[in-house]
Scaffold this motif. Structure first.
Motif, short mmCIF file in Angstrom:
data_model
loop_
_atom_site.label_atom_id
_atom_site.label_comp_id
_atom_site.label_asym_id
_atom_site.label_seq_id
_atom_site.Cartn_x
_atom_site.Cartn_y
_atom_site.Cartn_z
N GLN A 1 0.81 -1.22 0.00
CA GLN A 1 0.00 0.00 0.00
C GLN A 1 0.84 1.27 0.00
O GLN A 1 0.31 2.36 -0.26
CB GLN A 1 -0.94 -0.02 1.20
CG GLN A 1 -2.00 -1.13 1.10
CD GLN A 1 -2.85 -1.25 2.34
OE1 GLN A 1 -2.45 -0.83 3.41
NE2 GLN A 1 -4.04 -1.82 2.18
N SER B 1 -1.55 2.65 -5.05
CA SER B 1 -2.85 3.12 -4.55
C SER B 1 -3.85 3.14 -5.70
O SER B 1 -3.48 3.38 -6.86
CB SER B 1 -2.72 4.52 -3.93
OG SER B 1 -2.27 5.46 -4.89
N TRP B 2 -5.09 2.88 -5.36
CA TRP B 2 -6.15 2.85 -6.37
C TRP B 2 -6.83 4.20 -6.47
O TRP B 2 -7.15 4.82 -5.47
CB TRP B 2 -7.17 1.77 -6.04
CG TRP B 2 -6.61 0.38 -6.21
CD1 TRP B 2 -5.89 -0.33 -5.32
CD2 TRP B 2 -6.72 -0.42 -7.39
NE1 TRP B 2 -5.53 -1.55 -5.85
CE2 TRP B 2 -6.03 -1.63 -7.13
CE3 TRP B 2 -7.32 -0.25 -8.64
CZ2 TRP B 2 -5.93 -2.65 -8.06
CZ3 TRP B 2 -7.23 -1.26 -9.57
CH2 TRP B 2 -6.54 -2.45 -9.29
#
Length: 306
Positions: free
Chosen positions: A98, A102-103
């Motif tokens: 993470q 990142s989305w």
């Protein structure tokens, strides 16, 4: 339950270059760590990090977190067999956690590369869309047949267990990969012909031994794995659907020692050792869990057919 999804990326030509360079440097760093781990006979991630962290950051231009992920990946590989120094292909997977990924919605992902962060479009299909908002943990960036994919772990809710009213027994075999207690056979001439074709071609390439033959053999190996995976997916999907429609438990033979138990002719021996029976069981287990179908394991000495 947790499930791994493989989602396709659509990078621009410039992004492809940045991702490939990052991938090559990451795996070169893994090989550097593997040399040190094998030299020191040490697979402890914390201790190795003290030795290799700054050298790999300087030599391979990795970020702090990517250096940590390279060390972790190498240690996990070395722990599996400390008698062998692990080696990593330049196009091997890159671990993105993470801090590195990142989305940005469901159709865009931000990835850290040696050139900085890039936002890469993601191909979303109907199967992936309802699951991608439940991504958990890290992902593996992989390169297959000229395309980039992210293997992401998602949390998939399980259905309530059905109230079983019957049992569907499943026998695993050679001529037919699986046969259930209703008499349905899961194989067929098309599958058998392709299996035989692949086996014969592999034997010819192995006896040839040239560099070209070895390259062809590697490609063929990938084709065989994809074929086996697709067949196992189809078989497990059909079995689970039948069990759910008939409110039945799936009774599957315990696979422990299956290869030793099977008595086959010399001509069938290669088939016996090449088919992914354990993969088939894994597919059955997770599809059944999602569908709420119970799976039980029985002694293979007790026939489940008939």
């Amino acid at each position: 339950m947790m499930q791994t999804l493989k989602v396709k990326l659509e990078p621009t030509p410039e992004q492809v270059q940045a991702i490939r360079e990052t991938m090559h440097q990451f795996n070169a760093a893994c090989n550097f760590v593997a040399d040190k781990a094998f030299e020191l006979r040490n697979a402890n991630k914390i201790e190795l990090q003290k030795v290799v962290y700054y050298p790999i950051r300087e030599q391979f231009n990795l970020s702090a977190q990517m250096a940590v992920r390279a060390i972790s990946k190498t240690c996990e590989a070395y722990k599996r067999d400390k008698s062998i120094k692990p080696t990593f292909d330049p196009d091997g997977s890159v671990v993105y956690d993470q801090r590195l990924m990142s989305w940005k919605g469901l159709d865009l992902v931000s990835l850290l590369t040696l050139e900085g962060r890039i936002k890469v479009p993601v191909v979303i299909c109907e199967y992936h869309e309802p699951r991608l908002n439940r991504i958990r943990g890290q992902a593996d960036l992989i390169f297959e047949r000229g395309e980039f994919y992210l293997c992401v772990v998602v949390e998939v809710p399980e259905s309530a267990k059905i109230e079983p009213m019957g049992v569907i027994g499943v026998d695993l075999g050679i001529k037919n990969i699986a046969v259930d207690s209703t008499g349905e056979e899961f194989s067929g001439d098309g599958i058998e012909n392709l299996r035989s074709k692949i086996d014969n071609l592999k034997a010819d390439l192995q006896s040839c031994g040239t560099d070209s033959a070895k390259r062809h053999l590697k490609k063929l190996s990938g084709r065989e794995a994809r074929f086996r995976r697709d067949v196992n997916h189809c078989i497990s999907k059909k079995l689970v659907a039948k069990a759910k429609d008939t409110s039945s438990v799936i009774a599957l033979e315990d696979l422990q020692g299956i290869r030793e138990r099977m008595t086959v002719s010399k001509a069938q021996r290669r088939k016996q050792h090449s088919w992914g029976f354990y993969q088939l069981r894994q597919f059955l287990e997770y599809k059944a869990a999602i569908a709420g179908v119970p799976v039980v394991y029985i002694d293979p000495a007790s026939s489940v057919i008939g």
